[in-house]
Design a protein around this motif. Structure first.
Motif, PDB file in Angstrom:
ATOM      1  N   ALA A 197       7.249   5.831   9.757  1.00 43.83           N
ATOM      2  CA  ALA A 197       6.604   5.125   8.638  1.00 43.83           C
ATOM      3  C   ALA A 197       6.364   6.058   7.456  1.00 43.83           C
ATOM      4  N   ALA A 198       5.917   7.290   7.744  1.00 43.45           N
ATOM      5  CA  ALA A 198       5.615   8.238   6.663  1.00 43.45           C
ATOM      6  C   ALA A 198       6.881   8.663   5.923  1.00 43.45           C
ATOM      7  N   SER A 199       7.928   9.035   6.682  1.00 39.00           N
ATOM      8  CA  SER A 199       9.176   9.476   6.045  1.00 39.00           C
ATOM      9  C   SER A 199       9.851   8.331   5.305  1.00 39.00           C
ATOM     10  N   TRP A 200       9.761   7.142   5.860  1.00 40.59           N
ATOM     11  CA  TRP A 200      10.353   5.972   5.205  1.00 40.59           C
ATOM     12  C   TRP A 200       9.764   5.787   3.814  1.00 40.59           C
ATOM     13  N   LYS A 201       8.452   5.891   3.707  1.00 38.04           N
ATOM     14  CA  LYS A 201       7.796   5.695   2.414  1.00 38.04           C
ATOM     15  C   LYS A 201       8.055   6.856   1.460  1.00 38.04           C
ATOM     16  N   THR A 202       8.340   8.027   2.023  1.00 39.53           N
ATOM     17  CA  THR A 202       8.623   9.189   1.176  1.00 39.53           C
ATOM     18  C   THR A 202      10.066   9.198   0.689  1.00 39.53           C
ATOM     19  N   ASP A 203      11.013   8.947   1.597  1.00 38.87           N
ATOM     20  CA  ASP A 203      12.430   9.140   1.285  1.00 38.87           C
ATOM     21  C   ASP A 203      13.194   7.856   0.966  1.00 38.87           C
ATOM     22  N   TRP A 204      12.770   6.748   1.544  1.00 40.65           N
ATOM     23  CA  TRP A 204      13.532   5.512   1.408  1.00 40.65           C
ATOM     24  C   TRP A 204      12.887   4.487   0.472  1.00 40.65           C
ATOM     25  N   SER A 205      11.620   4.257   0.662  1.00 43.75           N
ATOM     26  CA  SER A 205      10.995   3.071   0.069  1.00 43.75           C
ATOM     27  C   SER A 205       9.998   3.374  -1.035  1.00 43.75           C
ATOM     28  N   ARG A 206      10.028   2.512  -2.062  1.00 41.49           N
ATOM     29  CA  ARG A 206       9.006   2.529  -3.107  1.00 41.49           C
ATOM     30  C   ARG A 206       8.097   1.300  -2.974  1.00 41.49           C
ATOM     31  N   ALA A 207       8.349   0.504  -1.957  1.00 39.17           N
ATOM     32  CA  ALA A 207       7.580  -0.729  -1.767  1.00 39.17           C
ATOM     33  C   ALA A 207       6.158  -0.416  -1.310  1.00 39.17           C
ATOM     34  N   SER A 208       5.272  -1.378  -1.546  1.00 42.77           N
ATOM     35  CA  SER A 208       3.896  -1.265  -1.062  1.00 42.77           C
ATOM     36  C   SER A 208       3.788  -1.921   0.312  1.00 42.77           C
ATOM     37  N   ASP A 209       2.908  -1.380   1.146  1.00 43.69           N
ATOM     38  CA  ASP A 209       2.619  -2.023   2.425  1.00 43.69           C
ATOM     39  C   ASP A 209       1.868  -3.337   2.223  1.00 43.69           C
ATOM     40  N   THR A 210       1.228  -3.465   1.068  1.00 46.06           N
ATOM     41  CA  THR A 210       0.398  -4.638   0.793  1.00 46.06           C
ATOM     42  C   THR A 210       1.261  -5.784   0.263  1.00 46.06           C
ATOM     43  N   PRO A 211       1.336  -6.886   0.999  1.00 46.51           N
ATOM     44  CA  PRO A 211       2.126  -8.021   0.516  1.00 46.51           C
ATOM     45  C   PRO A 211       1.390  -8.762  -0.600  1.00 46.51           C
ATOM     46  N   ILE A 212       2.121  -9.578  -1.328  1.00 43.99           N
ATOM     47  CA  ILE A 212       1.502 -10.416  -2.356  1.00 43.99           C
ATOM     48  C   ILE A 212       0.630 -11.465  -1.666  1.00 43.99           C
ATOM     49  N   ARG A 213      -0.577 -11.633  -2.142  1.00 48.98           N
ATOM     50  CA  ARG A 213      -1.505 -12.631  -1.591  1.00 48.98           C
ATOM     51  C   ARG A 213      -1.597 -13.788  -2.572  1.00 48.98           C
ATOM     52  N   SER A 214      -1.360 -14.992  -2.091  1.00 43.55           N
ATOM     53  CA  SER A 214      -1.341 -16.158  -2.981  1.00 43.55           C
ATOM     54  C   SER A 214      -2.292 -17.242  -2.496  1.00 43.55           C
ATOM     55  N   GLN A 215      -3.007 -17.841  -3.446  1.00 46.21           N
ATOM     56  CA  GLN A 215      -3.858 -18.996  -3.159  1.00 46.21           C
ATOM     57  C   GLN A 215      -2.960 -20.222  -3.087  1.00 46.21           C
ATOM     58  N   VAL A 216      -2.922 -20.892  -1.928  1.00 45.72           N
ATOM     59  CA  VAL A 216      -2.001 -22.023  -1.754  1.00 45.72           C
ATOM     60  C   VAL A 216      -2.712 -23.367  -1.690  1.00 45.72           C
TER      61      VAL A 216
END
Length: 347
Positions: A197-216
């Protein structure tokens, strides 16, 4: 004896005409809209009830519009995940065959490279709201391109790990000297750590772990996105990278077999996890659909209540407008006649 001047009579009629014209304007508005022109005047103390219903309806309509965009986003995400699952299953089928007859290493490398390229492209897909798999980071591409020129951090990290483990690069002919045990140790050790998880966020991903939260709905909200940091996606990337960039084409038979076996285990794990991710996303889609259906019914109910409060009788409104126009015409005629009266005519 009281005397009334023509000016006084004319002024009185003008005031009357003004009142009649105001009433005519309201009447014409009501004929056009089918609703009271002045809710306060028409409803009195019940006007606040109307305003409350209008506010509630506006909130529901805003949420419905948001849900419509959310549905499009979720549908696009589901399509992308389905494509990723299909590619993973194709690779798995190739690996099943290769475990039996060895397969064609060159073809496997080519297929894995294409799968990894597609993988990155799918996870970097976007719509008008931003990147689908970025979580709350919707303004930048979630994944770095492994095959970019110049090399990105993910490629640099793997190359360095390979050289550190074996003393030569993946393209060196010495790859053929790597034993099955050495290859397995590398995959289970240094290579595996590159996809933590740590290396993925460092080397591969710029995404946030936090998903978009929507009022439905008026009372519910959901996590409305899948991020590129899903464990399922990390496993698929690891399998594709393992097959395409660990010197596959030059490995000895035993080490090649060890690599294929590890890739199979990894991709199987990724497929299972990705299927669960799709199922979770399906639940979210169902929740949004159900909420929208409920709010559509609520909106219709509010509309009926508003119609009961604000609507006017079209026939009565038209009759009233016609009567006001007649009165105004009569008042104008009287004003014109009075303005012509003068004592001079009688002297």
């Amino acid at each position: 004896m009281y005397l009334t001047s023509t000016y006084t009579m004319t002024a009185s009629l003008r005031r009357t005409i003004g009142l009649l014209q105001s009433g005519l304007t309201r009447g014409q508005t009501e004929v056009t809209t089918g609703r009271h022109a002045d809710l306060g005047l028409a409803l009195g103390s019940r006007a606040s009830e109307s305003y409350t219903l209008v506010a509630a309806r506006a909130t529901i309509q805003t949420t419905l519009a948001s849900n419509s965009m959310l549905t499009t986003r979720l549908d696009s995400t589901q399509v992308a995940l389905s494509a990723l699952l299909s590619d993973a299953q194709d690779i798995r089928s190739t690996l099943v065959g290769a475990q039996t007859n060895g397969g064609d290493p060159g073809a496997i490398v080519t297929q894995a490279r294409e799968a990894l390229t597609t993988f990155v492209a799918k996870l970097n897909s976007s719509n008008a709201e931003g990147f689908l798999f970025g979580g709350v980071n919707t303004d930048q591409e979630p994944l770095r391109n492994y095959f970019a020129d110049p090399p990105q951090a993910n490629k640099v990290a793997l190359d360095a790990a390979f050289v550190a483990q074996f003393g030569f690069s993946q393209s060196d002919p010495a790859v053929s000297t790597i034993t099955a045990t050495q290859m397995q140790n590398f995959i289970d050790g240094s290579f595996s750590s590159l996809f933590s998880a740590a290396s993925w966020k460092t080397d591969w991903s710029r995404a946030s772990d936090t998903p978009i939260r929507s009022q439905v709905s008026l009372s519910a909200s959901v996590d409305a996105s899948v991020t590129a940091n899903e464990p399922a996606l990390q496993k698929l990337a690891a399998a594709y990278t393992m097959l395409s960039d660990l010197g596959t084409g030059n490995l000895a038979k035993d080490s090649y077999g060890a690599l294929l076996k590890s890739a199979m285990v990894t991709i199987d794990s990724g497929i299972r996890a990705l299927t669960k991710t799709q199922a979770r996303l399906g639940v979210i889609q169902s929740t949004v659909k159900s909420a929208s259906e409920t709010m559509t019914i609520q909106s219709s109910t509010l509309e009926s209540q508003l119609n009961g409060l604000e609507s006017v009788d079209p026939a009565e409104a038209s009759t009233r407008v016609h009567g006001l126009m007649t009165q105004i015409e009569t008042a104008y005629a009287l004003t014109a006649r009075i303005s012509q009266l003068s004592l001079i005519k009688y002297l």
